[in-house]
Enzyme design. Structure first.
Site, PDB file in Angstrom:
ATOM      1  CG  ASN A 183     -35.968  -6.309 -61.398  1.00 50.65           C
ATOM      2  OD1 ASN A 183     -35.675  -7.112 -62.283  1.00 50.65           O
ATOM      3  ND2 ASN A 183     -37.136  -5.683 -61.345  1.00 50.65           N
ATOM      4  CE  LYS A 236     -36.899  -2.339 -63.358  1.00 51.60           C
ATOM      5  NZ  LYS A 236     -37.982  -1.380 -63.255  1.00 51.60           N
ATOM      6  CG  HIS A 295     -41.551  -5.882 -60.843  1.00 55.11           C
ATOM      7  ND1 HIS A 295     -41.957  -4.853 -61.661  1.00 55.11           N
ATOM      8  CD2 HIS A 295     -40.433  -5.441 -60.203  1.00 55.11           C
ATOM      9  CE1 HIS A 295     -41.107  -3.837 -61.530  1.00 55.11           C
ATOM     10  NE2 HIS A 295     -40.180  -4.171 -60.639  1.00 55.11           N
ATOM     11  CD  GLU A 325     -41.047  -2.802 -64.579  1.00 56.97           C
ATOM     12  OE1 GLU A 325     -40.352  -3.789 -64.865  1.00 56.97           O
ATOM     13  OE2 GLU A 325     -40.578  -1.737 -64.130  1.00 56.97           O
ATOM     14  CD  GLU A 370     -40.020  -3.006 -56.440  1.00 56.85           C
ATOM     15  OE1 GLU A 370     -38.811  -2.804 -56.405  1.00 56.85           O
ATOM     16  OE2 GLU A 370     -40.616  -3.428 -57.448  1.00 56.85           O
ATOM     17  N   GLY A 420     -38.491   3.418 -61.449  1.00 60.45           N
ATOM     18  CA  GLY A 420     -37.903   3.892 -62.694  1.00 60.45           C
ATOM     19  C   GLY A 420     -38.193   5.354 -63.003  1.00 60.45           C
ATOM     20  CB  SER A 427     -36.167   5.947 -57.757  1.00 63.25           C
ATOM     21  OG  SER A 427     -36.870   5.880 -58.989  1.00 63.25           O
TER      22      SER A 427
HETATM   23  C1  PEP Z   1     -37.695  -2.302 -59.709  1.00 63.73           C
HETATM   24  O1  PEP Z   1     -37.946  -2.455 -60.891  1.00 63.73           O
HETATM   25  O2  PEP Z   1     -37.905  -3.241 -58.928  1.00 63.73           O
HETATM   26  C2  PEP Z   1     -37.150  -1.011 -59.263  1.00 63.73           C
HETATM   27  C3  PEP Z   1     -37.147  -0.737 -57.998  1.00 63.73           C
HETATM   28  O3  PEP Z   1     -36.683  -0.183 -60.251  1.00 63.73           O
HETATM   29  P1  PEP Z   1     -35.891   1.229 -60.040  1.00 63.73           P
HETATM   30  O4  PEP Z   1     -34.901   1.017 -58.942  1.00 63.73           O
HETATM   31  O5  PEP Z   1     -35.264   1.496 -61.362  1.00 63.73           O
HETATM   32  O6  PEP Z   1     -36.931   2.237 -59.659  1.00 63.73           O
END
Ligand code: PEP
Length: 247
Positions: free
Chosen positions: A9, A11, A94, A96, A165, A171, A209
């Protein structure tokens, strides 16, 4: 056994030049891949990345899809338009988008429905906030989020991908331990089993992460069928290490 799915992803990151460099670096090492690989790119770069990945081992994904079919919805991108770009996956719900764009469970369910109707696999994100985890509400939250999608898409629910997630892990550099992640994945698998006899076909990804150092432990859990990768998907060596861990 089904192959694992590793989806990046990106972003709101990238440029025409950096996208090309990243894809070329991935493709240079793609001959031995033994898992499914996708990159979910900003809508503005779908055409560019399609050109770079068509006919390769990298599938194209979007980061969102409209809940509407077509019409006066300025700024929205429909599932049919994404399909025109060769989009195979669309992330929906997601955290976000839930947090910054007010997306409700019902909106996420409609987006999944639009994607499926256009022949695109929705990657449905679910996950609890830190406050919800600390209040012991993790199961209740992820089950509610997934239930909305099951309710709206029951007949083809085995066609979705689920991404667990935990919001507190996205992040932040804080990862759920493999045991914590597996526990929630097990709950989601049971919920899918109650909805379809094909629940074992569904990829349930972990995201939050995941990186080159922790991927192989997370991916060795029985119900972790791959990863949705944010930050580490922007660095070719890290993304390639995760892909190798899934193979
Ligand atoms: C994501 O945004 O779907 C995600 C898992 O981000 P990160 O791996 O940076 O935590």
């Amino acid at each position: 056994m089904k192959k694992k799915l590793i989806a990046g992803n990106w972003k709101m990151n990238g440029s025409a030049a950096s996208n090309e460099a990243l894809i070329q670096a991935l493709l240079a090492q793609s001959s031995g891949w033994n898992c499914l690989v996708a990159v979910c790119v900003p809508a503005a770069y779908l055409a560019q990345v399609r050109g770079l990945t068509q006919g390769t081992g990298i599938e194209l994904g979007s980061q969102d899809v409209s809940a509407q079919e077509s019409g006066a919805f300025t700024g929205e991108i429909s599932a049919a338009m994404l399909k025109d770009f060769g989009t195979r996956y669309a992330i929906v719900g997601h955290s976000e988008r839930r947090q910054y764009h007010g997306e409700t469970d019902a909106v996420v369910a409609s987006k999944a429905q639009r994607a499926l109707a256009a022949g695109i696999t929705p990657i449905v994100c679910v996950g609890e906030t830190l406050a919800e985890r600390e209040a012991g509400r993790t199961e209740e939250v992820v089950k509610r989020q997934l239930a909305a999608v099951i309710h709206a898409n029951g007949h083809c629910i085995s066609e979705i991908v689920v991404a667990y997630e935990p919001v507190w892990a996205i992040g932040t550099g804080k990862t759920a331990t493999p045991e914590m992640a597996q526990q929630v994945h097990g709950v989601l698998r049971s919920q899918l089993r109650a909805a379809t006899e094909h629940a074992d076909r569904v990829h349930i990804l972990y995201g939050g992460s995941m990186n080159a150092a922790n991927a192989s432990q997370l991916l060795s859990q029985p119900d972790i069928d791959g990863g949705l990768i944010g930050g580490a998907a922007l660095k070719a060596p890290d993304f390639l290490t995760i892909i190798a861990a899934a193979g």
